[in-house]
Every structure is written in C-alpha cells, then in structure tokens.
Motif scaffolding. Sequence first.
Motif, short mmCIF file in Angstrom:
data_model
loop_
_atom_site.label_atom_id
_atom_site.label_comp_id
_atom_site.label_asym_id
_atom_site.label_seq_id
_atom_site.Cartn_x
_atom_site.Cartn_y
_atom_site.Cartn_z
N LEU A 57 0.83 -1.21 0.00
CA LEU A 57 0.00 0.00 0.00
C LEU A 57 0.86 1.26 0.00
CD1 LEU A 57 -2.77 1.41 0.21
CD2 LEU A 57 -2.51 1.25 2.69
N MET A 58 1.86 1.31 0.88
CA MET A 58 2.70 2.50 0.95
C MET A 58 3.54 2.64 -0.32
SD MET A 58 2.85 5.03 2.80
CE MET A 58 3.56 6.01 4.05
N SER A 59 4.04 1.55 -0.83
CA SER A 59 4.80 1.61 -2.08
C SER A 59 3.93 2.14 -3.22
CB SER A 59 5.34 0.22 -2.46
OG SER A 59 6.27 -0.21 -1.50
N TYR A 60 2.69 1.66 -3.30
CA TYR A 60 1.75 2.11 -4.32
C TYR A 60 1.51 3.63 -4.20
CZ TYR A 60 -2.84 2.83 -6.53
OH TYR A 60 -3.88 3.31 -7.28
N CYS A 61 1.26 4.09 -2.98
CA CYS A 61 0.97 5.51 -2.77
C CYS A 61 2.18 6.39 -3.05
CB CYS A 61 0.45 5.75 -1.36
SG CYS A 61 -1.17 5.02 -1.11
N CYS A 62 3.36 5.93 -2.67
CA CYS A 62 4.57 6.72 -2.91
C CYS A 62 4.88 6.82 -4.40
CB CYS A 62 5.76 6.13 -2.15
SG CYS A 62 5.64 6.37 -0.37
N THR A 63 4.62 5.76 -5.14
CA THR A 63 4.86 5.84 -6.58
C THR A 63 3.80 6.69 -7.28
OG1 THR A 63 3.73 3.74 -6.99
CG2 THR A 63 6.12 3.66 -6.72
N ASN A 64 2.64 6.84 -6.68
CA ASN A 64 1.60 7.71 -7.24
C ASN A 64 1.92 9.19 -7.03
OD1 ASN A 64 -0.02 5.62 -8.10
ND2 ASN A 64 -1.28 5.61 -6.26
N ILE B 166 3.76 18.14 -2.67
CA ILE B 166 3.13 16.89 -3.08
C ILE B 166 1.64 17.13 -2.89
CG2 ILE B 166 2.83 14.43 -2.63
CD1 ILE B 166 5.65 14.44 -1.41
N THR B 167 0.88 17.12 -3.97
CA THR B 167 -0.56 17.37 -3.87
C THR B 167 -1.32 16.32 -4.66
OG1 THR B 167 -0.60 18.81 -5.82
CG2 THR B 167 -0.20 19.87 -3.69
N LYS B 168 -2.57 16.13 -4.28
CA LYS B 168 -3.44 15.19 -5.00
C LYS B 168 -3.66 15.63 -6.44
CE LYS B 168 -5.92 13.49 -1.01
NZ LYS B 168 -7.20 13.22 -0.39
N GLU B 169 -3.69 16.94 -6.65
CA GLU B 169 -3.99 17.46 -7.98
C GLU B 169 -2.98 17.02 -9.04
OE1 GLU B 169 -6.07 19.41 -4.96
OE2 GLU B 169 -3.91 19.49 -5.19
N VAL B 170 -1.70 16.91 -8.69
CA VAL B 170 -0.69 16.53 -9.68
C VAL B 170 -0.28 15.06 -9.56
CG1 VAL B 170 0.23 18.86 -9.91
CG2 VAL B 170 1.26 17.30 -8.26
N SER B 171 -0.80 14.36 -8.57
CA SER B 171 -0.44 12.96 -8.38
C SER B 171 -1.27 12.06 -9.29
CB SER B 171 -0.61 12.57 -6.91
OG SER B 171 0.30 13.31 -6.13
N LYS B 172 -0.79 10.84 -9.50
CA LYS B 172 -1.40 9.93 -10.46
C LYS B 172 -2.42 8.98 -9.86
CE LYS B 172 1.53 10.27 -14.19
NZ LYS B 172 1.10 10.25 -15.55
N GLY B 173 -2.65 9.03 -8.57
CA GLY B 173 -3.60 8.12 -7.92
C GLY B 173 -3.66 8.44 -6.44
#
Length: 115
Positions: A58-65, A77-84
């Motif tokens: 889960l943390m690996s997934y979120c960090c790569t997003n 680091i914002t949700k707007e520019v992140s991929k997931g």
Amino acid sequence: MALDPYGVGAIVDALAEVGISGQDQIVGISQGWRLVGVIKLVERRLAEGSLLHSGTGLMSYCCTNARVESRGNATLITKEVSKGKIDPLMALLDAAECMAVAPAPVDVDSLIAPA
C-alpha cells in the motif's frame, strides 16, 4: 491525532458516535505549501536511515503515485498533480509534522469512553 482540517467535523462526530472522545487531541495539519518543511524533514530522515519505509504494498503504491511539484523554491506533493491515491503518504507527512512539534504523549485508553 493529526489530520487535514478540511471536513474534520464529520470525523469528530463519527468518533463520538462510537464512544471515542478527546477532540482536544485532534490536531489540524494544513496541506499544500505548509507541508514543505516536513517533506524535506521526511526526505532527510529517510536518506540518513533514522526513518524507515515499511515496504508494504500500500505505501509503495501511494509513494509511486505521488508527484512532486515545484513552485518557486517550494517542493509540494498534492493530490492534484499525483497519479492516484496518496492518502497514506499524506498521513505520514501529517504524523511527521505533529511529531516535529513534539506534542505530549497521549494515553490512548483515556480517549475511549467507558461502555
């Protein structure tokens, strides 16, 4: 408990419904540019080895997003520019910010109302 202050009222109400009080223990950590310092802090601590990544999926997934955005001299680091989804990463930053100001330890049992 540290969290994004947006919409916190609903969270406090839900906790009260299940018998968890202690709203005075909830700390709002503003998001966006206000996390610049803690992003750098977490980055340094990871590099020096005093903070370790759990390595969970889960943390690996979120960090790569997460996507880093530079605005002026700020690193965001914002949700707007992140991929997931990046919520667990943001929770880590909120917790690190809360710990950086060294609040007094809380007896978790004291937050739960007797049945």
